[in-house]
Scaffold this active site. Structure first.
Site, PDB file in Angstrom:
ATOM      1  N   ASP A 104       0.834  -1.201   0.000  1.00 28.63           N
ATOM      2  CA  ASP A 104       0.000   0.000   0.000  1.00 28.63           C
ATOM      3  C   ASP A 104       0.875   1.259   0.000  1.00 28.63           C
ATOM      4  O   ASP A 104       2.033   1.229   0.411  1.00 28.63           O
ATOM      5  CB  ASP A 104      -0.901   0.036   1.233  1.00 28.63           C
ATOM      6  CG  ASP A 104      -1.918  -1.091   1.210  1.00 28.63           C
ATOM      7  OD1 ASP A 104      -2.230  -1.592   0.122  1.00 28.63           O
ATOM      8  OD2 ASP A 104      -2.386  -1.458   2.308  1.00 28.63           O
TER       9      ASP A 104
HETATM   10  N1  URA Z   1      -1.436  -5.998   3.711  1.00 25.74           N
HETATM   11  C1  URA Z   1      -1.931  -4.744   3.698  1.00 25.74           C
HETATM   12  O1  URA Z   1      -2.991  -4.488   4.257  1.00 25.74           O
HETATM   13  N2  URA Z   1      -1.222  -3.776   3.092  1.00 25.74           N
HETATM   14  C2  URA Z   1      -0.027  -4.011   2.491  1.00 25.74           C
HETATM   15  O2  URA Z   1       0.578  -3.079   1.954  1.00 25.74           O
HETATM   16  C3  URA Z   1       0.480  -5.320   2.509  1.00 25.74           C
HETATM   17  C4  URA Z   1      -0.258  -6.292   3.132  1.00 25.74           C
END
Ligand code: URA
Length: 253
Positions: A104
């Site tokens: 993310d």
């Molecule tokens: N899980 C998430 O919620 N975000 C990420 O970036 C990676 C795994």
């Protein structure tokens, strides 16, 4: 002769699945003619263009990046924000690499990049059993009950997560937060955030500290390095490990 989508993947345009989308949207020309047919075969003598740019088969490259927060895990962004590709050295950008899965915008840590679509599919496709390890700072004081729930699987909206490893690393009584280590062998959309949301402990900060055997060791934020042939082989082998119900290689620290 090989199928057009495979050729595109081999040139580092995208994974095979993405390449199919690119073909069907009419962005590919072979010898000057738009081809939308999936089984179309090409050879090294054909001139293949995507969005007007002639492709050439380039060497495959495999990178590990220490992704900072505030960077998008994609090759380009319509809003012109920084992406994991745009922060790469120019000579690497020429290899048309893309991220292996996603982190993310507000997640930092280890992220692989490659121009090898097959490699990407093996590592992050639905059959992959590769371990991903995260350090998760959650809001609130979490107990062993919480980590147990996470470890046994939680419903994240119509899907129950597979067995995971989960332990409390440190409790911050002053700021009412808990640092938790989680190791999963799958990678659903926003999986970690949704898992902790499901047990009532929203994620404040998320860091991926390990992807297979690859960590951010030796990499400053935003830096990349090439994976070694041995690391590449191990990643593929680990992804293909049989799906055991019980995780997980305990990490010695
Ligand atoms: N899980 C998430 O919620 N975000 C990420 O970036 C990676 C795994």
């Amino acid at each position: 002769m090989e199928r057009l989508q495979k050729y595109l993947a081999r040139c580092g345009v995208a994974s095979r699945r993405k390449a199919e989308e690119i073909i069907s949207s009419g962005r590919v020309k072979v010898n000057g003619e738009v081809i939308t047919e999936m089984g179309y075969k090409v050879s090294g003598n054909d001139t293949v263009e995507v969005d007007g740019e002639v492709l050439e088969i380039k060497d495959k490259i495999y990178l590990a990046m220490n992704k900072p927060r505030g960077i998008i895990s994609s090759s380009n962004d319509e809003k012109g924000r920084k992406t994991v590709v745009s922060i790469l050295p120019k000579e690497i950008q020429d290899y048309r690499v893309f991220p292996v899965g996603r982190l993310d915008y507000d997640t930092k840590g280890i992220l692989l990049l490659t121009n090898d679509g097959e490699f990407m599919n093996t590592l992050v496709g639905p059959k992959s059993n590769l371990e991903k390890e995260y350090l998760v700072r959650v809001d609130g004081i979490a107990s062993r009950d919480v980590t147990k729930k996470i470890a046994y699987g939680v419903d994240i909206g119509g899907y129950t997560t597979r067995r995971a490893f989960c332990e409390i690393v440190e409790v911050d009584n002053e700021h009412k937060s808990t640092l938790i280590r989680v190791i999963i062998r799958e990678g659903k959309y926003h999986q970690i955030k949704r898992m902790f949301e499901a047990v009532g402990y929203p994620v404040k900060h998320l860091t991926r500290v390990r992807f297979g055997e690859i960590t951010t060791e030796g990499l400053k934020e935003g830096e990349v390095r090439y994976l070694t042939p041995h690391e590449i082989k191990r990643l593929v082998a680990m992804s293909k490990e049989s799906s055991k119900d019980v995780i997980i290689h305990k990490v010695d620290r």
